[in-house]
Design a protein around this motif. Structure first.
Motif, PDB file in Angstrom:
ATOM      1  N   SER A  60       0.830  -1.200   0.000  1.00  0.00           N
ATOM      2  CA  SER A  60       0.000   0.000   0.000  1.00  0.00           C
ATOM      3  C   SER A  60       0.868   1.255   0.000  1.00  0.00           C
ATOM      4  O   SER A  60       0.590   2.220  -0.740  1.00  0.00           O
ATOM      5  CB  SER A  60      -0.918  -0.003   1.222  1.00  0.00           C
ATOM      6  N   THR A  61       1.913   1.267   0.816  1.00  0.00           N
ATOM      7  CA  THR A  61       2.813   2.427   0.844  1.00  0.00           C
ATOM      8  C   THR A  61       3.490   2.632  -0.496  1.00  0.00           C
ATOM      9  O   THR A  61       3.605   3.768  -0.995  1.00  0.00           O
ATOM     10  CB  THR A  61       3.868   2.240   1.946  1.00  0.00           C
ATOM     11  N   TYR A  62       3.934   1.553  -1.111  1.00  0.00           N
ATOM     12  CA  TYR A  62       4.588   1.636  -2.419  1.00  0.00           C
ATOM     13  C   TYR A  62       3.618   2.193  -3.463  1.00  0.00           C
ATOM     14  O   TYR A  62       3.983   3.063  -4.271  1.00  0.00           O
ATOM     15  CB  TYR A  62       5.072   0.250  -2.823  1.00  0.00           C
ATOM     16  N   ASP A  63       2.392   1.718  -3.461  1.00  0.00           N
ATOM     17  CA  ASP A  63       1.392   2.220  -4.403  1.00  0.00           C
ATOM     18  C   ASP A  63       1.059   3.684  -4.146  1.00  0.00           C
ATOM     19  O   ASP A  63       0.851   4.458  -5.082  1.00  0.00           O
ATOM     20  CB  ASP A  63       0.110   1.379  -4.311  1.00  0.00           C
ATOM     21  N   ASN A  64       1.002   4.080  -2.876  1.00  0.00           N
ATOM     22  CA  ASN A  64       0.689   5.468  -2.568  1.00  0.00           C
ATOM     23  C   ASN A  64       1.768   6.417  -3.086  1.00  0.00           C
ATOM     24  O   ASN A  64       1.462   7.511  -3.576  1.00  0.00           O
ATOM     25  CB  ASN A  64       0.525   5.646  -1.053  1.00  0.00           C
ATOM     26  N   VAL A  65       3.019   6.008  -2.966  1.00  0.00           N
ATOM     27  CA  VAL A  65       4.108   6.817  -3.507  1.00  0.00           C
ATOM     28  C   VAL A  65       3.958   6.956  -5.024  1.00  0.00           C
ATOM     29  O   VAL A  65       4.136   8.049  -5.586  1.00  0.00           O
ATOM     30  CB  VAL A  65       5.471   6.195  -3.148  1.00  0.00           C
ATOM     31  N   ARG A  66       3.605   5.878  -5.678  1.00  0.00           N
ATOM     32  CA  ARG A  66       3.456   5.916  -7.143  1.00  0.00           C
ATOM     33  C   ARG A  66       2.239   6.746  -7.548  1.00  0.00           C
ATOM     34  O   ARG A  66       2.269   7.422  -8.576  1.00  0.00           O
ATOM     35  CB  ARG A  66       3.338   4.491  -7.680  1.00  0.00           C
ATOM     36  N   ARG A  67       1.182   6.707  -6.772  1.00  0.00           N
ATOM     37  CA  ARG A  67       0.007   7.540  -7.069  1.00  0.00           C
ATOM     38  C   ARG A  67       0.381   9.021  -7.039  1.00  0.00           C
ATOM     39  O   ARG A  67       0.032   9.781  -7.944  1.00  0.00           O
ATOM     40  CB  ARG A  67      -1.109   7.266  -6.052  1.00  0.00           C
ATOM     41  N   PHE A  71       0.508  11.775 -10.201  1.00  0.00           N
ATOM     42  CA  PHE A  71      -0.241  13.032 -10.174  1.00  0.00           C
ATOM     43  C   PHE A  71       0.682  14.234 -10.326  1.00  0.00           C
ATOM     44  O   PHE A  71       0.433  15.140 -11.130  1.00  0.00           O
ATOM     45  CB  PHE A  71      -1.014  13.123  -8.860  1.00  0.00           C
ATOM     46  N   GLN A  72       1.777  14.243  -9.573  1.00  0.00           N
ATOM     47  CA  GLN A  72       2.655  15.410  -9.583  1.00  0.00           C
ATOM     48  C   GLN A  72       3.381  15.565 -10.916  1.00  0.00           C
ATOM     49  O   GLN A  72       3.553  16.690 -11.409  1.00  0.00           O
ATOM     50  CB  GLN A  72       3.662  15.322  -8.441  1.00  0.00           C
ATOM     51  N   MET A  73       3.811  14.464 -11.501  1.00  0.00           N
ATOM     52  CA  MET A  73       4.517  14.566 -12.785  1.00  0.00           C
ATOM     53  C   MET A  73       3.601  15.095 -13.879  1.00  0.00           C
ATOM     54  O   MET A  73       4.036  15.848 -14.757  1.00  0.00           O
ATOM     55  CB  MET A  73       5.095  13.204 -13.178  1.00  0.00           C
ATOM     56  N   ARG A 143       1.707   5.962 -19.536  1.00  0.00           N
ATOM     57  CA  ARG A 143       0.543   6.210 -20.391  1.00  0.00           C
ATOM     58  C   ARG A 143      -0.383   7.244 -19.754  1.00  0.00           C
ATOM     59  O   ARG A 143      -0.874   8.156 -20.429  1.00  0.00           O
ATOM     60  CB  ARG A 143      -0.220   4.904 -20.638  1.00  0.00           C
ATOM     61  N   ASN A 144      -0.618   7.105 -18.465  1.00  0.00           N
ATOM     62  CA  ASN A 144      -1.482   8.065 -17.775  1.00  0.00           C
ATOM     63  C   ASN A 144      -0.862   9.454 -17.728  1.00  0.00           C
ATOM     64  O   ASN A 144      -1.546  10.467 -17.962  1.00  0.00           O
ATOM     65  CB  ASN A 144      -1.766   7.572 -16.359  1.00  0.00           C
ATOM     66  N   ILE A 145       0.432   9.520 -17.426  1.00  0.00           N
ATOM     67  CA  ILE A 145       1.100  10.819 -17.293  1.00  0.00           C
ATOM     68  C   ILE A 145       1.129  11.553 -18.626  1.00  0.00           C
ATOM     69  O   ILE A 145       0.701  12.708 -18.738  1.00  0.00           O
ATOM     70  CB  ILE A 145       2.530  10.628 -16.747  1.00  0.00           C
ATOM     71  N   LEU A 146       1.643  10.877 -19.665  1.00  0.00           N
ATOM     72  CA  LEU A 146       1.781  11.532 -20.966  1.00  0.00           C
ATOM     73  C   LEU A 146       0.423  11.781 -21.615  1.00  0.00           C
ATOM     74  O   LEU A 146       0.213  12.820 -22.255  1.00  0.00           O
ATOM     75  CB  LEU A 146       2.665  10.685 -21.880  1.00  0.00           C
ATOM     76  N   GLY A 147      -0.501  10.852 -21.434  1.00  0.00           N
ATOM     77  CA  GLY A 147      -1.830  11.030 -22.014  1.00  0.00           C
ATOM     78  C   GLY A 147      -2.576  12.190 -21.386  1.00  0.00           C
ATOM     79  O   GLY A 147      -3.165  13.027 -22.084  1.00  0.00           O
ATOM     80  N   GLN A 148      -2.549  12.258 -20.061  1.00  0.00           N
ATOM     81  CA  GLN A 148      -3.221  13.375 -19.380  1.00  0.00           C
ATOM     82  C   GLN A 148      -2.522  14.700 -19.674  1.00  0.00           C
ATOM     83  O   GLN A 148      -3.178  15.739 -19.813  1.00  0.00           O
ATOM     84  CB  GLN A 148      -3.255  13.129 -17.874  1.00  0.00           C
ATOM     85  N   ALA A 149      -1.203  14.672 -19.776  1.00  0.00           N
ATOM     86  CA  ALA A 149      -0.476  15.902 -20.109  1.00  0.00           C
ATOM     87  C   ALA A 149      -0.873  16.397 -21.497  1.00  0.00           C
ATOM     88  O   ALA A 149      -1.001  17.606 -21.718  1.00  0.00           O
ATOM     89  CB  ALA A 149       1.027  15.658 -20.032  1.00  0.00           C
TER      90      ALA A 149
END
Length: 397
Positions: A60-67, A71-73, A143-149
């Motif tokens: 859960s901690t690992y996933d939270n860091v990635r979430r 978002f920030q990137m 995919r999420n980062i570049l697509g949303q950007a």
């Protein structure tokens, strides 16, 4: 075999195995102090079921860091590209320093509180283990980062370059911004002089409305300068009329794209339903509602303090901002149609810790000689001393 290995032990002779393992579990009650110091995790109740809890919280901690990173990137990519392109084309950034400070507060403080406080669930135990050398940002996250950007950059550029052609303005805006506010005859004369000198017209309402439509229909361009030119567009008017509604719409839309992207950022493994479990985390709800409410207050009442237009935005302009902001949810659904293989590879190289030289971090932790530890573990196994060290289990963490 190069797999991730966990070892349990409680005796002094288990210390080498506990230190060598990827994850060492020592018993908190029956375990010796040497074993506890060599282990990564100490089971305070000597209960093996606590291992499952540790795995859940670790994942859960690992996933939270990635979430939070996802978002920030996304926000950083859009903000940097917007400022860079605007500086080249318009000679000024559409988002002011105060706007960026508020965005940084959303990204760093409130974003981390919302995304880093997700509680662990039993579904985490159903996933396969992470690869030993897996990158922090996976293909799906790229995919999420570049697509949303891409979506947010597109919306931002469309508003900046064409907003005066389609963003509706209040028909009474001329009275609201000029006749009711500029009561000083000297300032009114100054505005008339600016309009004649820079725009060749004596119609003061042109300081509020654009020339598109019927001339009383759309917001005036809030760009400081004309494209690739030193010719002023709105900068000469801002001190007299106040911040433009054009750029206030841009700022409001940009913030709400980040607010709604908080929903998308919760999912980093390609889940289609981004709303699943959205009510489970109260901190996320507090941040979502709190940021939305604060943004409404800032836009409607802050005026020059945060460079927003006098009187805020109209209902139609608010509808445009929220609709474009919520568009990130629809766009996220469409991104799932793109195969993750199109995005940067994260690598899948297997590493055998018994054969590769120790890294700097391993040396600092005491892994000064891999071969010596291997020989020591072999001798322990042959002599029968590795009582707890032989109880190795494959970790799901």
């Amino acid at each position: 075999e190069g797999k991730v290995v966990a070892v349990t032990g409680d005796g002094t002779n288990d210390a080498p195995a506990l230190k060598k393992a990827d994850v060492g579990f020592a018993m908190g009650i029956a375990g010796k102090d040497v074993a506890k110091e060599a282990a990564d995790i100490v089971l305070l109740d000597d209960n093996f079921s606590s291992v499952i809890v540790a795995i859940k919280y670790g994942r859960s901690t690992y996933d939270n860091v990635r979430r939070f990173l996802q978002f920030q990137m996304t926000v950083n990519v859009v903000a940097v590209l917007t400022a860079f392109i605007a500086a080249l084309v318009l000679r000024s950034a559409p988002l002011t320093a105060t706007h960026l400070l508020w965005l940084n507060l959303i990204m760093d403080t409130l974003g981390s509180l919302a995304l880093a406080s997700e509680n662990p669930t039993d579904d985490l135990l159903l996933r396969a283990p992470h690869a030993r050398d897996e990158f922090l940002i996976s293909r799906i996250m790229w995919r999420n980062i570049l697509g949303q950007a891409l979506y947010q950059m597109g919306v931002t550029m469309v508003i900046v370059t064409t907003g005066e052609m389609w963003i509706p303005e209040d028909p009474n805006a001329c009275d609201h911004f000029i006749n009711d506010r500029i009561t000083d005859p000297n300032r009114l004369a100054e505005l008339q002089e600016v309009m004649v000198e820079n725009f060749g017209t004596t119609d003061l309402c042109r300081a509020v409305f654009s020339e598109y439509g019927n001339g009383r229909e759309f917001v005036r361009s809030g760009r400081d300068f004309a494209y690739f030119s030193d010719r002023s567009e709105y900068r000469v008017l801002e001190s007299l009329v106040g911040p433009s509604r054009h750029m206030t719409v841009l700022f409001n839309t940009f913030v709400f794209m980040q607010v709604f992207n908080l929903v998308n950022a919760r999912k980093i493994h390609g889940e289609w339903n981004v709303f699943k479990g959205v009510l489970r985390n109260p901190y996320w709800m507090y941040v979502f509602v709190g940021v939305s409410g604060m943004q409404a207050i800032i836009v409607q009442f802050s005026f020059r303090f945060l460079n927003c237009s006098y009187g805020g935005l109209t209902a139609a302009q608010w509808g445009i901002c929220i609709a474009l902001g919520a568009g990130v949810l629809v766009w996220q659904f469409l991104l799932h149609l793109l195969p993750a293989s199109l995005f940067p590879s994260t690598g899948k190289k297997e590493v055998d810790p018994a054969t590769v030289p120790p890294t700097l971090s391993e040396v600092l932790r005491g892994y000064t000689s891999t071969e010596r530890l291997v020989r020591r573990m072999s001798s322990l196994s042959q002599s029968g001393e590795g009582r707890g060290g032989n109880a190795a289990l494959r970790s799901h963490g």
